[in-house]
Each structure stands twice: as C-alpha cells, then as structure tokens.
Design a protein around this motif. Structure first.
Motif, PDB file in Angstrom:
ATOM      1  N   ARG A 120      13.446  16.667  -5.639  1.00  0.00           N
ATOM      2  CA  ARG A 120      12.457  16.648  -6.723  1.00  0.00           C
ATOM      3  C   ARG A 120      12.122  15.199  -7.075  1.00  0.00           C
ATOM      4  O   ARG A 120      12.944  14.483  -7.653  1.00  0.00           O
ATOM      5  N   LEU A 121      10.920  14.801  -6.716  1.00  0.00           N
ATOM      6  CA  LEU A 121      10.462  13.435  -6.933  1.00  0.00           C
ATOM      7  C   LEU A 121       9.417  13.442  -8.048  1.00  0.00           C
ATOM      8  O   LEU A 121       8.308  13.925  -7.869  1.00  0.00           O
ATOM      9  N   ALA A 122       9.806  12.923  -9.209  1.00  0.00           N
ATOM     10  CA  ALA A 122       8.883  12.828 -10.337  1.00  0.00           C
ATOM     11  C   ALA A 122       8.195  11.468 -10.310  1.00  0.00           C
ATOM     12  O   ALA A 122       8.794  10.455  -9.953  1.00  0.00           O
ATOM     13  N   VAL A 123       6.918  11.461 -10.683  1.00  0.00           N
ATOM     14  CA  VAL A 123       6.134  10.227 -10.731  1.00  0.00           C
ATOM     15  C   VAL A 123       5.778   9.960 -12.188  1.00  0.00           C
ATOM     16  O   VAL A 123       5.115  10.780 -12.830  1.00  0.00           O
ATOM     17  N   LEU A 124       6.230   8.820 -12.701  1.00  0.00           N
ATOM     18  CA  LEU A 124       6.005   8.483 -14.100  1.00  0.00           C
ATOM     19  C   LEU A 124       4.631   7.841 -14.254  1.00  0.00           C
ATOM     20  O   LEU A 124       4.388   6.730 -13.791  1.00  0.00           O
ATOM     21  N   LYS A 163      12.609  19.806   1.653  1.00  0.00           N
ATOM     22  CA  LYS A 163      11.234  19.437   1.380  1.00  0.00           C
ATOM     23  C   LYS A 163      11.183  18.644   0.075  1.00  0.00           C
ATOM     24  O   LYS A 163      12.100  18.704  -0.749  1.00  0.00           O
ATOM     25  N   VAL A 164      10.109  17.885  -0.110  1.00  0.00           N
ATOM     26  CA  VAL A 164       9.952  17.045  -1.289  1.00  0.00           C
ATOM     27  C   VAL A 164       8.893  17.649  -2.201  1.00  0.00           C
ATOM     28  O   VAL A 164       7.774  17.918  -1.769  1.00  0.00           O
ATOM     29  N   ASP A 165       9.258  17.879  -3.460  1.00  0.00           N
ATOM     30  CA  ASP A 165       8.305  18.331  -4.473  1.00  0.00           C
ATOM     31  C   ASP A 165       7.895  17.136  -5.324  1.00  0.00           C
ATOM     32  O   ASP A 165       8.756  16.420  -5.854  1.00  0.00           O
ATOM     33  N   LEU A 166       6.588  16.929  -5.467  1.00  0.00           N
ATOM     34  CA  LEU A 166       6.061  15.828  -6.277  1.00  0.00           C
ATOM     35  C   LEU A 166       5.714  16.369  -7.674  1.00  0.00           C
ATOM     36  O   LEU A 166       4.977  17.346  -7.798  1.00  0.00           O
ATOM     37  N   PRO A 206       0.816  -1.215   0.000  1.00  0.00           N
ATOM     38  CA  PRO A 206       0.000   0.000   0.000  1.00  0.00           C
ATOM     39  C   PRO A 206       0.848   1.263   0.000  1.00  0.00           C
ATOM     40  O   PRO A 206       1.873   1.335   0.688  1.00  0.00           O
ATOM     41  N   VAL A 207       0.415   2.258  -0.759  1.00  0.00           N
ATOM     42  CA  VAL A 207       1.160   3.508  -0.854  1.00  0.00           C
ATOM     43  C   VAL A 207       1.318   4.157   0.515  1.00  0.00           C
ATOM     44  O   VAL A 207       2.328   4.811   0.790  1.00  0.00           O
ATOM     45  N   ALA A 208       0.350   3.971   1.388  1.00  0.00           N
ATOM     46  CA  ALA A 208       0.439   4.533   2.740  1.00  0.00           C
ATOM     47  C   ALA A 208       1.657   4.022   3.498  1.00  0.00           C
ATOM     48  O   ALA A 208       2.138   4.686   4.421  1.00  0.00           O
ATOM     49  N   LEU A 220      -0.251   8.555  -4.126  1.00  0.00           N
ATOM     50  CA  LEU A 220       1.003   9.203  -3.735  1.00  0.00           C
ATOM     51  C   LEU A 220       0.756  10.669  -3.384  1.00  0.00           C
ATOM     52  O   LEU A 220       1.264  11.167  -2.373  1.00  0.00           O
ATOM     53  N   GLN A 221      -0.021  11.360  -4.206  1.00  0.00           N
ATOM     54  CA  GLN A 221      -0.352  12.760  -3.915  1.00  0.00           C
ATOM     55  C   GLN A 221      -1.005  12.894  -2.547  1.00  0.00           C
ATOM     56  O   GLN A 221      -0.646  13.763  -1.745  1.00  0.00           O
ATOM     57  N   SER A 222      -1.980  12.031  -2.284  1.00  0.00           N
ATOM     58  CA  SER A 222      -2.702  12.082  -1.023  1.00  0.00           C
ATOM     59  C   SER A 222      -1.774  11.847   0.166  1.00  0.00           C
ATOM     60  O   SER A 222      -1.850  12.549   1.180  1.00  0.00           O
ATOM     61  N   GLN A 223      -0.878  10.874   0.033  1.00  0.00           N
ATOM     62  CA  GLN A 223       0.030  10.562   1.126  1.00  0.00           C
ATOM     63  C   GLN A 223       1.050  11.671   1.344  1.00  0.00           C
ATOM     64  O   GLN A 223       1.365  12.029   2.483  1.00  0.00           O
TER      65      GLN A 223
END
Length: 205
Positions: free
Chosen positions: A56-60, A91-94, A29-31, A75-78
């Motif tokens: 900088r965390l990119a999501v493909l 800090k982490v940028d999605l 689970p993503v959580a 992932l956005q929600s978490q």
C-alpha cells in the motif's frame, strides 16, 4: 542463483541511476523514479517478508500546490504502466492522502495501515508531523526531494548531476521499522548518524 539475481538487479539500479536525466525544477523525472523505487523495494527485508499480497503506497498531496498535484498525476500515469506487474508476487495499490488541518493525517475508510508514504513537494512545513506519523505506522517514507531526506525522511529518489541517485537516511529508516539489505548501501548516498551499527548484514531474502 539468488546471489547472481541480486547482483543483476543492483547493476540495473546503478545503470538507471547513471542514465536518468535531471527533471524540471531539480527533480528526477517520475518516469525514472517509479522503476527505481520498485527495484529498490525488493531490498527492504521487512517489507519483502510480509505475508500480505498488496503493498500500500500512499501519496501525500498538498491540494493547493500545483507542483504536488502534478507529481501525483505523473505517479498515477506511471503506475498504470506497471499495473500488471508485481514486486515478488505483491501488487502495488496507489492511495491519495492529504493532511486534514495542519498536522492530522487520516487514512481513507477501511484502511488501517500503509506500507510506504511518498511525500510530494510542498510538504516542507509538515516534515516533523509526517515523520511522527510514519514511525507510528512503520511506513517507509520516499520523496523526490533530497532536503526532505536530510530533514528526517528515509529515501530520496533524486537528481544527481546529469543522472539519478538514491539518498538513504539510515537512522530515519530504522525508526520507520526498515531493514535494508547491505548491498543497497553500496549504491546510495547514506546519511548514517548513529545507526551504523544497526545495519543488517543479511544478503538473502
């Protein structure tokens, strides 16, 4: 004190791995993936030594894959829950990312580099192109699919029986410019290939 802190974090990672339930369709689970990833990143030496204040965390994303889009939404929600927290002051940028055509990955305007690429389900036909691109970027690849790691990506945040676990493709991660604290190798399933001699023995950040 630093050694005790590192030991505590490793113990926390190990506890999370043991207690995380297996997700639907075999995915962790993503959580559970997100806090596990954030703790794991503190053990990647080169990333933690960078001066930039942002990771900088990119999501493909595969736009026509429901499974891929759902993974990104989760992932956005978490990450919203971690919006006020940092990884050693960063800090982490999605960043959402997708293929343009069959093999071209193009970053959004104004962005020239990323630090991490999270590869969602639905990208099995593009692993070679992904690996080639991330090595040019010196970007760490992360995925919830162990078979992706076995086929050239670096880190799997995966289901292991009744819990969660980490799979690390060491040769792939070295090609991506990664250097792991040696303690990580004690809690991960490590695919070594020919990279055993290249493991960093550094234990201090």
């Amino acid at each position: 004190m630093a050694s005790r802190t590192r030991g505590w974090i490793l113990a926390l990672i190990a506890a999370m791995m043991l207690s995380a339930p297996a997700g639907g369709a075999g995915l962790l689970p993503v959580a559970y993936q997100v806090p596990l990833l954030l703790k794991l990143l503190t053990y990647e030496i080169n990333l933690m030594n960078k001066a930039e204040p942002v990771i900088r965390l990119a999501v493909l994303i595969v736009p026509d894959s429901d499974r891929s889009r759902l993974c990104f939404e989760e992932l956005q929600s978490q990450f919203e829950q971690f919006s006020g927290k940092t990884i050693r002051g960063r800090k982490v940028d999605l960043i959402p990312l997708s293929f343009q055509g069959t093999e071209a990955l193009v970053l959004p305007p104004g962005l020239t580099q990323i630090d991490i690429l999270y590869v969602t389900p639905g990208n099995e036909d593009r692993l070679e192109a992904i690996a080639r691109w991330t090595r040019e970027q010196d970007a760490l690849t992360v995925t919830p699919l162990e078979e992706y790691v076995e086929n050239g990506l670096s880190v799997g945040l995966v289901s292991k029986g009744a819990g969660g676990g980490i799979t690390l493709n060491l040769p792939a991660s070295i090609e991506e410019g990664r250097e792991w604290n040696v303690n990580v190798l004690q809690i991960a399933r490590v695919i070594r290939g020919d990279a055993g001699a290249a493991i960093s023995s550094a234990t201090a950040q």
